[in-house]
Scaffold this motif. Structure first.
Motif, PDB file in Angstrom:
ATOM      1  N   UNK A  77       0.683  -1.160  -0.036  1.00 18.58           N
ATOM      2  CA  UNK A  77       0.167  -0.053  -0.064  1.00 18.58           C
ATOM      3  C   UNK A  77       0.775   1.353   0.019  1.00 18.58           C
ATOM      4  N   UNK A  78       1.975   1.243  -0.444  1.00 26.66           N
ATOM      5  CA  UNK A  78       2.936   2.415   0.017  1.00 26.66           C
ATOM      6  C   UNK A  78       2.644   3.486  -1.441  1.00 26.66           C
ATOM      7  N   UNK A  79       2.387   2.844  -2.630  1.00 25.07           N
ATOM      8  CA  UNK A  79       1.912   3.447  -3.771  1.00 25.07           C
ATOM      9  C   UNK A  79       0.555   3.652  -3.744  1.00 25.07           C
ATOM     10  N   UNK A  80       0.107   5.106  -3.481  1.00 23.83           N
ATOM     11  CA  UNK A  80      -1.011   5.531  -3.324  1.00 23.83           C
ATOM     12  C   UNK A  80      -1.809   6.588  -4.514  1.00 23.83           C
ATOM     13  N   UNK A 106      -1.419  -0.793  -5.395  1.00 18.18           N
ATOM     14  CA  UNK A 106      -2.093  -2.130  -5.308  1.00 18.18           C
ATOM     15  C   UNK A 106      -3.476  -2.386  -4.729  1.00 18.18           C
ATOM     16  N   UNK A 107      -4.224  -3.195  -5.040  1.00 15.26           N
ATOM     17  CA  UNK A 107      -5.506  -3.561  -4.612  1.00 15.26           C
ATOM     18  C   UNK A 107      -5.429  -4.658  -3.620  1.00 15.26           C
ATOM     19  N   UNK A 108      -6.299  -4.815  -2.503  1.00 16.54           N
ATOM     20  CA  UNK A 108      -6.278  -5.962  -1.670  1.00 16.54           C
ATOM     21  C   UNK A 108      -5.852  -5.454  -0.365  1.00 16.54           C
ATOM     22  N   UNK A 109      -5.063  -6.338   0.433  1.00 21.43           N
ATOM     23  CA  UNK A 109      -4.543  -5.788   1.690  1.00 21.43           C
ATOM     24  C   UNK A 109      -3.335  -4.693   1.552  1.00 21.43           C
ATOM     25  N   UNK A 110      -3.543  -3.700   2.390  1.00 20.70           N
ATOM     26  CA  UNK A 110      -2.557  -2.776   2.358  1.00 20.70           C
ATOM     27  C   UNK A 110      -2.379  -1.984   3.858  1.00 20.70           C
ATOM     28  N   UNK A 111      -1.164  -1.549   4.119  1.00 23.49           N
ATOM     29  CA  UNK A 111      -1.066  -1.014   5.568  1.00 23.49           C
ATOM     30  C   UNK A 111      -1.451   0.437   5.345  1.00 23.49           C
ATOM     31  N   UNK A 114      -8.337   2.890   6.503  1.00 26.10           N
ATOM     32  CA  UNK A 114      -9.187   2.347   5.563  1.00 26.10           C
ATOM     33  C   UNK A 114      -9.833   3.289   4.611  1.00 26.10           C
ATOM     34  N   UNK A 115     -10.006   4.405   4.825  1.00 22.33           N
ATOM     35  CA  UNK A 115     -10.584   5.408   3.964  1.00 22.33           C
ATOM     36  C   UNK A 115      -9.597   5.770   2.801  1.00 22.33           C
ATOM     37  N   UNK A 116      -8.333   5.642   3.198  1.00 26.95           N
ATOM     38  CA  UNK A 116      -7.157   5.889   1.872  1.00 26.95           C
ATOM     39  C   UNK A 116      -7.257   4.772   1.151  1.00 26.95           C
ATOM     40  N   UNK A 117      -7.374   3.558   1.519  1.00 28.57           N
ATOM     41  CA  UNK A 117      -7.633   2.442   0.926  1.00 28.57           C
ATOM     42  C   UNK A 117      -8.750   2.508  -0.429  1.00 28.57           C
ATOM     43  N   UNK A 118      -9.788   2.986   0.310  1.00 27.76           N
ATOM     44  CA  UNK A 118     -11.088   3.008  -0.386  1.00 27.76           C
ATOM     45  C   UNK A 118     -11.051   4.182  -1.469  1.00 27.76           C
TER      46      UNK A 118
END
Length: 236
Positions: A77-80, A106-111, A114-118
C-alpha cells in the motif's frame, strides 16, 4: 501535421526508435491521486495493476533498467497514486513520447487507513474503466499464489469495460519449474472464456531478470506511431 524527423535522421530510424522505447532512458512524469490530476491523454498507456506487494514497481524498474525509477517498498500500500513514466526525448529533437507506463496502487491488503484504501481503490477502477488512451493492462499475479478473489473482481470489471488485459506472473523464480508450468496452465484455463483477456501469459522475475524481453515486446507492439497523428506531450 506530423513531426518532421530530426535533422540527419531518416523516417525508418525515427520509427524504429519510437517503436522500441526500451533503448532510451525513462523519466517520471506525474503522480495522480485522483482523476482530475491525470496528465493529458496522448501517449499509448500501459497500466501495471495487481495486488499490493505483487511487484509492480520492481517490474517497471527492471523493464526500464532503472532501479530507482518507480518507488519500491516492502510495505503493502505504499503506492497511493497513479504514477506515470515515459521514455525521455532525445535532446531538442521535438519528438513526443509515444508510450507511458502507469504504476498503479495495489489492491487488496494494504497497511493504510481504511478511507485511504477506499479512495485509491475507487481511483483504480475509475481509471481502468474510463481512460481512452489506455491500450492494455498488465495484470500482475504473484506466481507463488496464483489468481485471488481480488484479481477476479478486477478482471470482471475489465471484461465489462472491454479493456484488454494480459496476465503477467511475477516472482516466477520462486516456484519449482513444474509448479510454474501447472500455474500457467491453470491460469490460461481460468481466462480462456474471458472476453477482454489476452491469451498469452507472461512469466517474469525482476530478481532474475527473466521474462522481461517478452513484456517489452508485448508493450512495444502496442505503440501506434502512425505519422498522421500527433500525440500530446505529457511533460509536467
Amino acid at each position: 501535421m506530423p513531426h518532421e524527423p530530426p535533422e540527419g535522421q531518416s523516417d525508418s530510424e525515427r520509427n524504429s526508435r519510437q517503436a522500441n522505447p526500451w533503448g532510451s532512458p525513462w523519466r517520471y512524469v506525474a503522480s495522480a491521486p485522483n482523476l482530475a490530476a491525470l496528465p493529458p491523454e496522448g501517449p499509448v498507456e500501459i497500466a501495471f495493476a495487481g495486488r499490493s506487494n505483487v511487484g509492480k514497481s520492481s517490474l517497471i524498474n527492471a523493464l526500464t533498467c532503472q532501479k530507482d525509477l518507480a518507488r519500491t517498498s516492502k510495505t503493502p500500500g505504499r503506492t497511493q497514486a497513479l504514477n506515470f513514466f515515459v521514455p525521455d526525448r532525445p535532446g531538442d529533437s521535438g519528438e513526443e513520447p509515444l508510450i507511458a507506463l502507469v504504476d498503479m496502487p495495489g489492491y487488496g491488503f494494504a497497511k493504510a487507513p481504511k478511507d485511504k484504501v477506499e479512495d485509491w481503490t475507487k481511483l483504480i477502477h475509475d481509471y481502468l474503466k474510463g481512460r481512452a488512451t489506455l491500450r492494455r493492462v498488465f495484470l500482475l499475479v504473484d506466481a507463488r499464489h496464483g489468481l485471488k478473489a481480488a484479481d477476479l473482481t478486477v478482471m470482471k470489471e475489465l471484461d465489462t469495460a472491454a479493456v484488454t488485459y494480459q496476465i503477467v506472473l511475477t516472482k516466477a523464480d520462486k516456484p519449482k519449474p513444474g509448479e510454474l508450468k501447472r500455474l500457467i496452465e491453470a491460469t490460461a484455463e481460468a481466462i480462456r472464456k474471458r472476453p477482454a483477456a489476452f491469451p498469452e501469459i507472461l512469466a517474469t522475475s525482476s530478481f532474475k531478470d527473466s521474462g522481461l524481453e517478452s513484456v517489452r515486446t508485448a508493450a512495444a507492439a502496442l505503440i501506434d506511431w502512425q505519422g498522421e497523428r500527433d500525440l500530446l506531450d505529457t511533460a509536467p
